[in-house]
Enzyme design. Structure first.
Site, PDB file in Angstrom:
ATOM      1  N   SER A 264     -94.070  11.540   1.606  1.00 50.27           N
ATOM      2  CA  SER A 264     -94.690  11.996   0.356  1.00 50.27           C
ATOM      3  C   SER A 264     -95.045  10.842  -0.572  1.00 50.27           C
ATOM      4  O   SER A 264     -96.115  10.827  -1.182  1.00 50.27           O
ATOM      5  CB  SER A 264     -93.763  12.972  -0.374  1.00 50.27           C
ATOM      6  OG  SER A 264     -93.446  14.068   0.443  1.00 50.27           O
TER       7      SER A 264
ATOM      8  N   HIS B 212     -92.388  10.666  -5.519  1.00 49.65           N
ATOM      9  CA  HIS B 212     -93.816  10.977  -5.607  1.00 49.65           C
ATOM     10  C   HIS B 212     -94.498  10.095  -6.652  1.00 49.65           C
ATOM     11  O   HIS B 212     -95.546   9.494  -6.388  1.00 49.65           O
ATOM     12  CB  HIS B 212     -94.010  12.446  -5.974  1.00 49.65           C
ATOM     13  CG  HIS B 212     -93.553  13.387  -4.905  1.00 49.65           C
ATOM     14  ND1 HIS B 212     -93.585  14.764  -5.052  1.00 49.65           N
ATOM     15  CD2 HIS B 212     -93.074  13.161  -3.658  1.00 49.65           C
ATOM     16  CE1 HIS B 212     -93.134  15.329  -3.952  1.00 49.65           C
ATOM     17  NE2 HIS B 212     -92.815  14.385  -3.092  1.00 49.65           N
TER      18      HIS B 212
END
Length: 514
Positions: free
Chosen positions: A290, A341
């Site tokens: 991610s 993220h």
């Protein structure tokens, strides 16, 4: 139709294309009608330019209505809420009858949201061009004199060449390289998922730790490579499928724009930065691509920084919407490592600034990005390794201690737990694990003190009572041993070893009396 109208028509076309940076949508076969668009322009997103000698205003009215219908069709294709269009007639003379009332206000069809503002540019009256000053802040003027067919042709070729060259340059920005490493990373993470499943399961904590997941205690212990290995590991099938799909689309786009080598640098740098941010701000075990994938978002945002008009005209709004949804999802859904993220997003943006675009150097800007990025990474690493207690939480400390105990590395387990307990108010479970490691190392007095702390904090901790009973029995303190053994049995009567220990203590007590 004379050369004067041709020259006027192509002068306007050249002005819109070369100066105002409009793009050609359509050019008629006879080359007397040209549609242009520039969605960034507020007052004239679309321009329709027609070279036609008007006669009656009724024909002009019908043509305006047809133009509005086509503009409405373009609006729907583009998905715009409204679309102001500018309709320009290049003519030798205006209509012979009254026409001004037809073009005073923009025309807006019923149930339509594409308005059409009409202007008449008379080739015989250069002053009529001044109408455009209300829409464009860079006034256009014709040079004086008569024009030949060659003049008009040269202007036409210049306008069309300018449009073609701009289109080629823009297209080249999106097709510098072909996706290659995107697919390599996809195959690697698929292969690692199957490997983890074979070795115990992709959701198995021990397997994830063993094969490279981000685990702060081990990073603090010197396993620096864990800043990179989590990029190719995934926890569960859904996690793998979501990230693989995102990598396929976003990675392909970034690799096409920046090329193969730059893509690898951006992707790995973003993955590293995502893991680093997770290391600093999220002490829990984590894995996944991610952070690197958010780095692809960062690379596309850098594209928007350098080419804002092209970015928002092509992919910009879609990228921002998808990115916003993903960030909101990360903030609202528990269990998602949003620190990773955001770290990957920032890392991808910074890494792209370092490498910039292929064949387009900006040395001062690239050096600025490099110095800032190096300083930021060094600062975060220094903070993380100088504040180890803040990099670990109850869960990670317990998992790590259990792994050490499982491999009989009792001293490592004890030192880890002591360091953590000194920094934090640890739960009773950690004190219990610490006491177990101390028993195995022969530190019985320390173990007894920590077990006493456990039952003081949690009187229903039956395992602690049982272990205390064993320690007191070893000290020949039968009364204390009996007290804690009885408590363990009362709390968990189904445990046979508790009952056996109590019976053993009672038998000793009976034999001593006899």
């Amino acid at each position: 139709m004379g050369f004067q109208e041709d020259y006027t028509f192509w002068s306007l076309a050249h002005y819109f294309i070369a100066v105002q940076e409009y793009r050609i949508i359509q050019l008629s076969k006879e080359q007397d009608e040209l549609w242009l668009e520039k969605l960034e322009h507020k007052e004239a997103k679309v321009i329709r330019l027609l070279r036609y000698n008007l006669d009656w205003s009724s024909w002009m009215q019908r043509d305006i209505q047809e133009t509005a219908l086509k503009a409405e069709s373009i609006r729907r294709q583009l998905g715009r809420k409204n679309l102001p269009a500018l309709n320009i007639y290049v003519t030798a003379y205006p209509p012979v009858d009254d026409y001004e009332f037809r073009i005073t206000e923009p025309y807006l069809p019923e149930n339509g949201k594409a308005s059409v503002q009409t202007m008449l540019i008379e080739s015989s009256n250069p002053g009529s061009i001044k109408q455009m000053e209300s829409v464009f802040h860079d006034p256009f003027t014709f040079p004086g004199g008569e024009y030949t067919e060659t003049d008009a042709d040269e202007l036409k070729q210049s306008a069309l060449s300018n449009a073609v060259n701009k289109a080629k340059k823009e297209k080249a920005l999106f097709h510098f390289g072909k996706p290659f490493f995107t697919y390599i990373f996809v195959f690697i993470q698929l292969g690692m998922f199957l490997f983890l499943e074979w070795k115990g399961g992709s959701t198995d904590t021990a397997a994830l730790i063993k094969y490279g997941a981000k685990f702060n205690p081990l990073i603090l212990d010197g396993e620096w490579w864990r800043f990179f290995t989590p990029i190719v590991l995934h926890i569960g099938l859904l996690h793998l499928l979501m990230n693989t799909l995102a990598l396929y689309y976003l990675g392909s786009a970034v690799e096409r724009v920046y090329g193969n080598v730059r893509f690898v640098f951006i992707y790995l740098s973003a993955g590293f930065c995502g893991t680093l941010a997770s290391f600093i701000f999220s002490p829990t075990l984590s894995a996944g691509a991610s952070g690197a994938i958010f780095g692809c978002f960062g690379a596309l945002l850098y594209f928007g920084l350098i080419y804002p008009k092209l970015f928002f005209r092509t992919m910009g709004f879609n990228i921002l919407i998808v990115l916003g949804i993903n960030l909101a999802f990360g903030f609202t859904v528990p269990g998602i490592d949003n620190a990773g993220h955001i770290g990957g997003l920032i890392g991808g943006f910074l890494a792209t600034g370092i490498v910039h675009f292929p064949k387009k150097r900006k040395s001062w800007l690239q050096m600025l990005f490099l110095v800032f990025t190096a300083g930021l990474i060094a600062g975060l690493l220094k903070y993380g390794f100088n504040e180890p207690g803040k990099m670990i939480n109850d869960q990670t400390a317990m998992i790590m201690a259990q792994e050490y105990i499982k491999t009989e590395e009792y001293e490592k387990a004890r030192l880890l737990l002591i360091d953590f307990i000194q920094e934090e108010e640890a739960p009773s479970e950690l004190y219990f694990l610490l006491s177990y490691a101390e028993v195995k190392e022969g530190r019985l007095q320390e173990a007894k003190e920590h077990l006493e702390h456990v039952i003081k904090d949690n009187a229903a901790f039956h395992e602690a009572h049982y272990n205390l009973a064993l320690l007191y029995l070893d000290e020949e303190n039968a009364a204390k041993a009996k007290q804690h053994a009885q408590k363990a049995v009362d709390l968990s009567p189904e445990q046979q070893e508790y009952q056996q220990l109590l019976e053993q203590i009672l038998e000793r007590e009976t034999s001593v009396r006899q």
